[in-house]
Every structure is written in structure tokens, then in C-alpha cells.
Scaffold this motif. Structure first.
Motif, short mmCIF file in Angstrom:
data_model
loop_
_atom_site.label_atom_id
_atom_site.label_comp_id
_atom_site.label_asym_id
_atom_site.label_seq_id
_atom_site.Cartn_x
_atom_site.Cartn_y
_atom_site.Cartn_z
N PRO A 1 11.05 7.65 6.26
CA PRO A 1 10.01 7.76 7.29
C PRO A 1 10.07 9.06 8.08
O PRO A 1 9.17 9.34 8.86
CB PRO A 1 10.27 6.56 8.20
N ASN A 2 11.08 9.89 7.88
CA ASN A 2 11.16 11.19 8.55
C ASN A 2 10.46 12.27 7.76
O ASN A 2 10.43 13.42 8.18
CB ASN A 2 12.62 11.59 8.77
N ASP A 3 9.90 11.92 6.62
CA ASP A 3 9.25 12.89 5.76
C ASP A 3 7.73 12.81 5.92
O ASP A 3 7.16 11.73 6.04
CB ASP A 3 9.64 12.60 4.29
N LYS A 4 7.09 13.96 5.93
CA LYS A 4 5.64 14.03 6.10
C LYS A 4 4.91 13.37 4.93
O LYS A 4 3.88 12.71 5.11
CB LYS A 4 5.24 15.50 6.21
N ALA A 5 5.45 13.52 3.72
CA ALA A 5 4.82 12.95 2.54
C ALA A 5 4.79 11.42 2.61
O ALA A 5 3.87 10.77 2.09
CB ALA A 5 5.54 13.40 1.28
N TYR A 6 5.78 10.82 3.27
CA TYR A 6 5.82 9.37 3.43
C TYR A 6 4.59 8.89 4.20
O TYR A 6 3.91 7.95 3.80
CB TYR A 6 7.11 8.96 4.14
N TYR A 7 4.32 9.56 5.32
CA TYR A 7 3.17 9.15 6.13
C TYR A 7 1.85 9.44 5.45
O TYR A 7 0.88 8.70 5.63
CB TYR A 7 3.25 9.81 7.51
N ARG A 8 1.79 10.49 4.67
CA ARG A 8 0.57 10.75 3.90
C ARG A 8 0.32 9.63 2.91
O ARG A 8 -0.81 9.16 2.75
CB ARG A 8 0.69 12.07 3.15
N ARG A 9 1.38 9.19 2.22
CA ARG A 9 1.24 8.12 1.23
C ARG A 9 0.84 6.82 1.91
O ARG A 9 -0.07 6.11 1.45
CB ARG A 9 2.55 7.95 0.45
N VAL A 10 1.50 6.48 3.02
CA VAL A 10 1.19 5.24 3.74
C VAL A 10 -0.24 5.27 4.26
O VAL A 10 -0.98 4.29 4.13
CB VAL A 10 2.20 5.02 4.89
N ASN A 11 -0.65 6.41 4.82
CA ASN A 11 -2.01 6.54 5.33
C ASN A 11 -3.03 6.39 4.21
O ASN A 11 -4.06 5.72 4.37
CB ASN A 11 -2.16 7.89 6.03
N LYS A 12 -2.75 7.00 3.07
CA LYS A 12 -3.66 6.91 1.92
C LYS A 12 -3.80 5.46 1.46
O LYS A 12 -4.89 4.98 1.14
CB LYS A 12 -3.13 7.79 0.80
N GLU A 13 -2.67 4.74 1.42
CA GLU A 13 -2.71 3.33 1.01
C GLU A 13 -3.52 2.49 2.01
O GLU A 13 -4.28 1.60 1.62
CB GLU A 13 -1.30 2.78 0.89
N GLN A 14 -3.38 2.78 3.30
CA GLN A 14 -4.12 2.05 4.32
C GLN A 14 -5.62 2.32 4.22
O GLN A 14 -6.44 1.42 4.37
CB GLN A 14 -3.62 2.41 5.71
N ILE A 15 -5.98 3.57 3.97
CA ILE A 15 -7.40 3.93 3.81
C ILE A 15 -7.98 3.21 2.60
O ILE A 15 -9.09 2.66 2.66
CB ILE A 15 -7.57 5.45 3.69
N LYS A 16 -7.24 3.17 1.49
CA LYS A 16 -7.73 2.48 0.30
C LYS A 16 -7.93 0.99 0.58
O LYS A 16 -8.93 0.39 0.15
CB LYS A 16 -6.76 2.66 -0.86
N ALA A 17 -6.99 0.38 1.28
CA ALA A 17 -7.11 -1.05 1.59
C ALA A 17 -8.30 -1.31 2.50
O ALA A 17 -9.05 -2.28 2.30
CB ALA A 17 -5.82 -1.54 2.24
#
Length: 113
Positions: free
Chosen positions: A88-104
Motif C-alpha cells: 500500500p506504500n506504492d503508487k501503482a497499488y493505488y492505481r490498480r485499486v482505483n482502476k478496479e473500483q472504477i470498473k466495478a
């Protein structure tokens, strides 16, 4: 893809291996800080045909494992890659989580009721 990226991908594919000598495993277990390099599929000095991307230059020649940067070997380590992917300290983690939330969210908006 850029030429440099293609070359790095080719090198990673070329040096894919999981062989580690027993002495390196024992040294790691004892806590010694000995560098562990995987054995490559191309011995030092081998001409690597087909991965040349610069015009007017010859094919690259394989180096010793210790001459390659550490990050190259880390690309092959699936445990480190998964840990970095779920950090969770990585920027790519939040990008991936955000992308998954947008898709849902989009899926639920477009779902016919």
C-alpha cells in the motif's frame, strides 16, 4: 515499445532460471551476506543473436551475472513482484485499486435492472 525496453525484456527472458547452488543456500541460512546470482542460460562471452536493436552495431555479448544490475534479477522473483504489487506504500497499488473500483462502479451503472 521502445528499443531499450525490448532489449530488457529479451534479457529477462534469456536469463530465466531458478537454479541456486547448495553453497549459496547454506550461506544464506547462516546469515552471511553473500550475493546470490542465478545461473544464466548464456555463459559469459556468448554472442546474443537477434536482440540487437541499434543500427550499425554488432550483436551484444553476454556478461557475467555479477555485471548485470540487481533490479534485473528482481524482475524474475515472483515473490518480490507480488509483494510490490500488494504494497500500500506504492503508487501503482493505488492505481490498480482505483482502476478496479472504477470498473466495478461502471459495471453496476450499466447493469440493466
Amino acid at each position: 515499445m521502445s528499443g531499450l525496453l525490448l532489449r530488457n525484456v529479451a534479457l529477462v527472458r534469456l536469463f530465466r532460471t531458478t537454479a541456486v547452488s547448495a553453497s549459496n543456500v547454506a550461506a544464506k541460512a547462516e546469515g552471511k551476506t553473500k550475493k546470490v546470482y542465478p545461473t544464466s542460460s548464456a555463459p559469459e562471452g556468448t554472442v546474443l543473436k537477434g536482440i540487437n536493436f541499434t543500427k550499425g552495431k554488432g550483436d551484444p555479448i553476454a556478461k557475467a551475472e555479477s555485471e548485470y544490475p540487481e533490479w534485473l534479477w528482481e524482475l524474475l522473483d515472483t515473490e518480490k513482484r507480488e509483494a510490490r504489487r500488494n504494497d500500500p506504500n506504492d503508487k501503482a497499488y493505488y492505481r490498480r485499486v482505483n482502476k478496479e473500483q472504477i470498473k466495478a462502479t461502471n459495471f453496476m451503472k450499466n447493469k440493466k435492472t
